[in-house]
Design an enzyme around this catalytic site. Sequence first.
Site, PDB file in Angstrom:
ATOM      1  CE1 TYR A  10     -11.604  36.633  51.473  1.00 16.54           C
ATOM      2  CE2 TYR A  10      -9.344  36.215  50.771  1.00 16.54           C
ATOM      3  CZ  TYR A  10     -10.508  35.803  51.404  1.00 16.54           C
ATOM      4  OH  TYR A  10     -10.564  34.557  51.993  1.00 16.54           O
ATOM      5  CB  SER A  24      -7.395  33.722  53.501  1.00 16.05           C
ATOM      6  OG  SER A  24      -7.032  33.527  52.154  1.00 16.05           O
ATOM      7  CG  ASP A  50     -25.707  39.962  59.235  1.00 17.88           C
ATOM      8  OD1 ASP A  50     -24.493  40.226  59.378  1.00 17.88           O
ATOM      9  OD2 ASP A  50     -26.408  40.455  58.338  1.00 17.88           O
ATOM     10  CE  LYS A  57     -10.415  36.208  55.080  1.00 21.31           C
ATOM     11  NZ  LYS A  57     -11.253  35.578  56.137  1.00 21.31           N
TER      12      LYS A  57
END
Length: 287
Positions: free
Chosen positions: A147, A134, A56, A151
């Site tokens: 998100y 991404s 993790d 990125k």
Amino acid sequence: MNETQQLTIVTGASTGLGAAAARELARRGFHVLAGVRRDADADAIRSADIEPVALDITEPEQVAALAARVASDPRPLHALVNNAGIQVNAPVETLPMEQWRWTFEVNLFGHISVTQALLPALLRSKGRVVNVSSIGGKVAMPTYGAYAGTKFALEAVSDSLRREVAPLGVPVIVVEPGGVRTEMATRGIATANRLAAQMTPEQEERYGDLVQANNSLMASGTESGLTAEAAARVVAKAVTTRRPRTRYTIGRDAALITRLTRLLSDRMLDRVIATNLRRHYPKGAPA
């Protein structure tokens, strides 16, 4: 390069692109340390050349254990593939601050933690860092604030790190996937719906149709995207190419969107995004 004598690490290797990348790199002769979080995932990916490790990336003890595992191995570390991540989609107004912080913890700070821990080994071996970003690191769609924020930040950290360690013999490469047929979109839609259910009635009126449209667009883009195996071959190219580029896109959508961000003004890009999204609004909803 004698790949059978080299290690690679892939974080987030339980499913999807991470699992496919681990298998592709193992097929090419690397010994892959595949970061997983559950015993069942470890059993599913384990093979002669894939060694699952409990990882993790937000847990310092597990990151330190991974670094110790690498230090104990006589084989050089050829590449660290920072792939782990989560998708969280909600309007900026409605996303609770703890969710903002957790998204950055996983998608940014976790990668930095792993990279810091493994850089001494990579510097010794002249290995490389491959950060899976991404197209969300190039353009921020509505409801993608958290998100895409992670990125965009990962892209910036990658640029800075590249300029720090390239003179020391360590390339840093960013991989920017578009739509890939993995479980990530399904989980992302479920998370978006869960967060939408927590909106106030006023927020629901403002953003409810937008969330539905984005979910539809996400599902459509995933369905038409590349397979995880095809995407993994691009990751493997970034890992193995002798003189890698600084960035690789995955899929035509990623290549197109990246190009548009260079060519269009912000206002024009806003209109292109709105037009594309309009097709996914619920029937009768204002867009």
